[in-house]
Design a protein around this motif. Structure first.
Motif, PDB file in Angstrom:
ATOM      1  N   THR A  33      31.242  59.719  59.774  1.00 32.88           N
ATOM      2  CA  THR A  33      30.384  61.338  60.009  1.00 32.88           C
ATOM      3  C   THR A  33      30.632  61.623  61.590  1.00 32.88           C
ATOM      4  N   LEU A  34      30.778  60.705  62.421  1.00 33.89           N
ATOM      5  CA  LEU A  34      30.636  61.085  63.744  1.00 33.89           C
ATOM      6  C   LEU A  34      32.144  60.986  64.126  1.00 33.89           C
ATOM      7  N   LEU A  35      32.931  60.174  63.823  1.00 31.07           N
ATOM      8  CA  LEU A  35      34.120  59.875  64.412  1.00 31.07           C
ATOM      9  C   LEU A  35      35.309  60.670  63.577  1.00 31.07           C
ATOM     10  N   LYS A  36      36.151  61.515  64.325  1.00 31.31           N
ATOM     11  CA  LYS A  36      37.270  62.356  63.685  1.00 31.31           C
ATOM     12  C   LYS A  36      38.483  61.893  64.348  1.00 31.31           C
ATOM     13  N   PRO A  37      39.700  62.158  63.777  1.00 35.06           N
ATOM     14  CA  PRO A  37      40.917  61.515  64.320  1.00 35.06           C
ATOM     15  C   PRO A  37      41.006  61.943  65.897  1.00 35.06           C
ATOM     16  N   GLU A  38      40.769  63.074  66.144  1.00 33.08           N
ATOM     17  CA  GLU A  38      41.073  63.482  67.398  1.00 33.08           C
ATOM     18  C   GLU A  38      40.297  62.757  68.650  1.00 33.08           C
TER      19      GLU A  38
ATOM     20  N   GLN B  52      37.852  65.860  76.140  1.00 31.92           N
ATOM     21  CA  GLN B  52      38.802  66.683  75.407  1.00 31.92           C
ATOM     22  C   GLN B  52      38.507  67.196  74.160  1.00 31.92           C
ATOM     23  N   GLY B  53      37.530  66.252  73.332  1.00 35.12           N
ATOM     24  CA  GLY B  53      37.078  66.555  72.250  1.00 35.12           C
ATOM     25  C   GLY B  53      35.720  67.491  72.086  1.00 35.12           C
ATOM     26  N   GLY B  54      35.429  68.080  73.444  1.00 32.89           N
ATOM     27  CA  GLY B  54      34.071  68.806  73.531  1.00 32.89           C
ATOM     28  C   GLY B  54      32.817  68.533  73.370  1.00 32.89           C
ATOM     29  N   LYS B  55      32.743  66.962  73.385  1.00 29.31           N
ATOM     30  CA  LYS B  55      31.286  66.458  73.401  1.00 29.31           C
ATOM     31  C   LYS B  55      30.763  66.326  74.567  1.00 29.31           C
ATOM     32  N   ILE B  56      31.185  66.364  75.722  1.00 31.53           N
ATOM     33  CA  ILE B  56      30.509  66.211  76.833  1.00 31.53           C
ATOM     34  C   ILE B  56      30.736  67.617  77.894  1.00 31.53           C
ATOM     35  N   LYS B  57      30.027  67.852  78.697  1.00 32.78           N
ATOM     36  CA  LYS B  57      30.156  68.843  79.534  1.00 32.78           C
ATOM     37  C   LYS B  57      30.684  68.782  80.835  1.00 32.78           C
ATOM     38  N   SER B  58      30.659  67.603  81.485  1.00 30.10           N
ATOM     39  CA  SER B  58      31.250  67.204  82.663  1.00 30.10           C
ATOM     40  C   SER B  58      31.686  65.795  82.529  1.00 30.10           C
ATOM     41  N   GLU B  59      33.085  65.563  82.774  1.00 31.12           N
ATOM     42  CA  GLU B  59      33.582  64.282  82.451  1.00 31.12           C
ATOM     43  C   GLU B  59      33.292  63.245  83.865  1.00 31.12           C
ATOM     44  N   ASP B  60      33.091  63.744  85.081  1.00 37.53           N
ATOM     45  CA  ASP B  60      32.701  63.039  86.125  1.00 37.53           C
ATOM     46  C   ASP B  60      31.479  62.479  86.133  1.00 37.53           C
ATOM     47  N   ASN B  61      30.520  63.484  85.664  1.00 35.01           N
ATOM     48  CA  ASN B  61      28.862  63.095  85.690  1.00 35.01           C
ATOM     49  C   ASN B  61      28.754  61.976  84.561  1.00 35.01           C
ATOM     50  N   PHE B  62      29.199  62.278  83.204  1.00 36.41           N
ATOM     51  CA  PHE B  62      29.118  61.264  82.329  1.00 36.41           C
ATOM     52  C   PHE B  62      29.855  59.826  82.676  1.00 36.41           C
ATOM     53  N   TYR B  63      31.024  59.935  83.145  1.00 39.50           N
ATOM     54  CA  TYR B  63      31.691  58.578  83.634  1.00 39.50           C
ATOM     55  C   TYR B  63      30.638  57.917  84.658  1.00 39.50           C
TER      56      TYR B  63
ATOM     57  N   GLU C 197      24.711  65.640  79.975  1.00 38.99           N
ATOM     58  CA  GLU C 197      25.880  66.124  79.949  1.00 38.99           C
ATOM     59  C   GLU C 197      26.480  66.111  78.365  1.00 38.99           C
ATOM     60  N   VAL C 198      25.897  65.427  77.601  1.00 39.53           N
ATOM     61  CA  VAL C 198      26.118  65.220  76.275  1.00 39.53           C
ATOM     62  C   VAL C 198      25.645  66.264  75.281  1.00 39.53           C
ATOM     63  N   LYS C 199      26.470  66.731  74.513  1.00 38.79           N
ATOM     64  CA  LYS C 199      26.248  67.905  73.805  1.00 38.79           C
ATOM     65  C   LYS C 199      25.534  67.459  72.176  1.00 38.79           C
ATOM     66  N   GLU C 200      25.936  66.317  72.071  1.00 37.97           N
ATOM     67  CA  GLU C 200      25.427  65.829  70.698  1.00 37.97           C
ATOM     68  C   GLU C 200      25.744  64.301  70.628  1.00 37.97           C
ATOM     69  N   LEU C 201      25.203  63.515  69.716  1.00 39.42           N
ATOM     70  CA  LEU C 201      25.417  62.232  69.476  1.00 39.42           C
ATOM     71  C   LEU C 201      26.936  62.164  69.143  1.00 39.42           C
ATOM     72  N   SER C 202      27.715  61.257  69.992  1.00 34.26           N
ATOM     73  CA  SER C 202      29.246  61.415  69.896  1.00 34.26           C
ATOM     74  C   SER C 202      29.795  60.107  69.881  1.00 34.26           C
ATOM     75  N   LEU C 203      30.977  59.677  69.373  1.00 35.03           N
ATOM     76  CA  LEU C 203      31.622  58.356  69.089  1.00 35.03           C
ATOM     77  C   LEU C 203      33.111  58.716  69.607  1.00 35.03           C
ATOM     78  N   ALA C 204      33.850  57.621  70.236  1.00 32.02           N
ATOM     79  CA  ALA C 204      35.050  57.722  70.326  1.00 32.02           C
ATOM     80  C   ALA C 204      35.528  56.416  70.257  1.00 32.02           C
ATOM     81  N   LEU C 205      36.943  56.092  69.830  1.00 36.96           N
ATOM     82  CA  LEU C 205      37.454  54.788  69.542  1.00 36.96           C
ATOM     83  C   LEU C 205      38.685  54.811  70.299  1.00 36.96           C
ATOM     84  N   GLY C 206      38.825  53.490  71.071  1.00 39.56           N
ATOM     85  CA  GLY C 206      40.172  53.344  71.713  1.00 39.56           C
ATOM     86  C   GLY C 206      40.693  52.023  71.471  1.00 39.56           C
ATOM     87  N   ILE C 207      42.018  51.798  71.526  1.00 37.52           N
ATOM     88  CA  ILE C 207      42.375  50.695  71.010  1.00 37.52           C
ATOM     89  C   ILE C 207      43.576  50.209  72.219  1.00 37.52           C
TER      90      ILE C 207
END
Length: 150
Positions: free
Chosen positions: A5-10, A34-45, A72-82
């Motif tokens: 429900t949280l993870l989309k192909p993008e 890039q998925g629009g889930k956070i406001k600032s890349e540097d701050n969340f990093y 910086e986070v807009k909503e509970l979000s999930l990303a997957l990397g391989i």
């Protein structure tokens, strides 16, 4: 809590190119940005790095679950990397990491955040789940694998 429900192909990147832990964390934060889930890349990093400095999120079995909470986070979000080559993530078992689930949530108390971390931890204990994810050829097929095992 369903990952699908949280993870989309993008939000899935099957070809992480970073060669070290800090760079792969940056790459994964970039997926969230890039998925629009956070406001600032540097701050969340910076939040993810601070969390990682406390103790590694490389939990063994080729899995890492870096996570952070921030305004910086807009909503509970999930990303997957391989990372098919594997990488040193300073995991608790000393083995390379191939699969990275990054969780982002807004600052403050969130029971859904803990449920999501728990669900990921449960799924990645299954050898067949991890093996299937490593063979995914598209983001959609990775998502289909997750749906099948949930």
């Amino acid at each position: 809590m369903q990952l699908s429900t949280l993870l989309k192909p993008e939000m899935i990147k099957l070809d992480l190119t970073a060669s070290n832990k800090e760079m792969v964390l940056k790459e994964m934060v970039g997926v969230l940005y890039q998925g629009g889930k956070i406001k600032s890349e540097d701050n969340f990093y910076d939040k993810v790095l601070a969390r990682e400095a406390e103790t590694t999120t490389g939990m063994g079995r080729g899995i890492a679950i870096p996570h952070g909470k921030s305004d910086e986070v807009k909503e509970l979000s999930l990303a997957l990397g391989i990372c098919k080559e594997g990488m040193d993530f300073k995991s608790i078992d000393g083995q390379p990491v191939y699969i990275i689930f990054m969780v982002a949530d807004f600052a403050g108390t969130s029971p859904e955040y803990l449920k999501l971390l728990s669900k990921i931890s449960f799924l990645v204990r299954k050898d067949e789940f991890r093996e299937a994810l490593l063979t995914a050829e598209t983001s959609q097929s990775a998502l289909d694998i997750i749906k099948r095992y949930e």
